[in-house]
Motif scaffolding. Structure first.
Motif, short mmCIF file in Angstrom:
data_model
loop_
_atom_site.label_atom_id
_atom_site.label_comp_id
_atom_site.label_asym_id
_atom_site.label_seq_id
_atom_site.Cartn_x
_atom_site.Cartn_y
_atom_site.Cartn_z
N LEU A 122 -5.06 0.77 1.52
CA LEU A 122 -5.06 2.36 0.71
C LEU A 122 -4.57 3.73 2.05
O LEU A 122 -3.49 4.39 1.66
CB LEU A 122 -5.14 2.52 -0.47
CG LEU A 122 -4.68 1.62 -1.08
CD1 LEU A 122 -5.78 1.37 -2.66
CD2 LEU A 122 -3.43 1.12 -2.16
N THR A 123 -5.89 3.83 2.51
CA THR A 123 -6.24 5.27 3.18
C THR A 123 -5.25 4.52 4.89
O THR A 123 -5.50 6.64 4.93
CB THR A 123 -7.63 5.48 3.04
OG1 THR A 123 -8.31 4.05 3.98
CG2 THR A 123 -8.11 5.57 1.26
N SER A 134 0.98 -1.30 0.22
CA SER A 134 -0.30 0.03 -0.25
C SER A 134 0.72 0.88 -0.17
O SER A 134 0.86 2.36 -0.93
CB SER A 134 -1.10 0.04 0.91
OG SER A 134 -1.79 -0.60 1.57
N GLU A 135 2.19 1.13 1.06
CA GLU A 135 2.52 2.47 0.59
C GLU A 135 3.74 2.85 -0.54
O GLU A 135 3.86 4.00 -1.04
CB GLU A 135 3.64 2.29 1.88
CG GLU A 135 3.45 2.22 3.09
CD GLU A 135 4.47 1.78 4.27
OE1 GLU A 135 4.70 1.05 3.93
OE2 GLU A 135 4.56 2.43 5.43
N PHE A 144 -5.75 9.02 -3.55
CA PHE A 144 -6.97 8.14 -3.59
C PHE A 144 -7.98 8.99 -3.81
O PHE A 144 -8.23 9.81 -2.32
CB PHE A 144 -7.31 7.27 -2.04
CG PHE A 144 -7.94 6.65 -1.65
CD1 PHE A 144 -8.15 4.67 -2.70
CD2 PHE A 144 -9.73 6.57 -1.60
CE1 PHE A 144 -8.95 3.98 -1.79
CE2 PHE A 144 -9.98 5.97 -1.65
CZ PHE A 144 -10.33 3.97 -1.72
N CYS A 191 1.97 6.69 -6.93
CA CYS A 191 0.43 7.45 -7.34
C CYS A 191 1.09 8.61 -7.75
O CYS A 191 0.99 9.47 -8.10
CB CYS A 191 -0.69 6.78 -6.95
SG CYS A 191 -0.88 4.81 -7.29
N LYS A 192 2.22 9.06 -6.48
CA LYS A 192 2.48 10.64 -6.19
C LYS A 192 3.43 10.55 -7.17
O LYS A 192 3.27 11.75 -7.94
CB LYS A 192 2.74 10.96 -4.70
CG LYS A 192 1.54 10.78 -3.44
CD LYS A 192 2.55 10.92 -1.97
CE LYS A 192 1.36 10.89 -1.23
NZ LYS A 192 2.25 10.80 -0.10
N ILE A 241 0.87 4.34 -2.69
CA ILE A 241 0.22 6.04 -2.74
C ILE A 241 1.62 6.61 -3.33
O ILE A 241 1.55 7.37 -3.76
CB ILE A 241 0.14 5.73 -1.43
CG1 ILE A 241 -1.14 4.95 -0.87
CG2 ILE A 241 0.61 7.22 -0.55
CD1 ILE A 241 -2.17 5.05 -1.86
N LYS A 242 3.08 6.07 -2.83
CA LYS A 242 4.08 6.57 -3.66
C LYS A 242 4.56 6.59 -5.33
O LYS A 242 4.17 7.82 -4.92
CB LYS A 242 5.11 5.71 -3.00
CG LYS A 242 6.65 6.94 -3.32
CD LYS A 242 7.75 5.76 -2.51
CE LYS A 242 9.31 6.57 -3.38
NZ LYS A 242 10.65 5.21 -3.28
N SER A 279 -2.37 9.24 1.76
CA SER A 279 -3.13 8.59 0.41
C SER A 279 -4.13 9.92 -0.57
O SER A 279 -5.21 9.84 -1.35
CB SER A 279 -3.58 7.25 0.85
OG SER A 279 -4.66 8.13 2.01
#
Length: 161
Positions: free
Chosen positions: A39-40, A10-11, A49, A17-18, A14-15, A45
């Motif tokens: 994810l949240t 998940s981390e 998200f 996606c950023k 998120i990384k 996030s």
């Protein structure tokens, strides 16, 4: 596969996606929002998200995601066709550039000859590709099947990113 592995995936999602400026959204049936929850749980996030749809019933799949009820009637709620339609419905009903959907039989009941307990379909969609994989998890209980589904969904998202 354990919750720590899932949190680490998940981390990483998120990384990435950023880094790539991707918004992500989910549609979950048998996991009931677990992918969204993992994810949240990651700080920051909210930057990437967008939303999560929990579409447990067939009616919710049609009302919230626009999945054609005829498709569900023809192929079943637990099918690659429905999983793909769910993932596409997420893209069409959110700000996300990447989506994941999960539909399956987590048990302990509900299994059939066509879709035994542990059968799960996971689909991802982005602006380039649509993927769908079928998984046949061991019937080691509902929690095992649901966590295994989340883990595999996150791996599929990473592969697309």
């Amino acid at each position: 596969m354990n919750e720590e592995n899932i949190t680490n995936l998940s981390e990483e999602i998120i990384k990435k996606c950023k880094e790539k400026n991707y918004m992500i959204a989910t549609a979950e049936s048998c996991t009931g929002g677990m992918v969204s929850s993992f994810l949240t749980s990651i700080p920051g996030s909210s930057e990437v998200f967008d939303r999560g749809f929990i579409t447990y019933s067939n009616l919710s799949k049609t009302e919230l995601l626009g999945v054609d009820s005829n498709l569900i009637n023809k192929y079943g709620a637990v099918s690659s066709e429905t999983a793909i339609a769910m993932a596409l419905g997420v893209i069409n009903n959110s700000q996300a550039g990447i989506s994941v959907s999960i539909t399956g039989v987590a048990g302990p009941s509900g299994g059939t000859d066509v879709n035994p307990v542990g059968r799960v379909y996971i689909a991802t969609v982005n602006d380039i590709t649509t993927n769908c994989n079928q998984f046949n998890f061991d019937n080691k209980g509902r929690d095992f099947i649901r966590l295994s589904s989340v883990y595999e969904a996150l791996k599929m998202i990473l592969a697309v990113l």
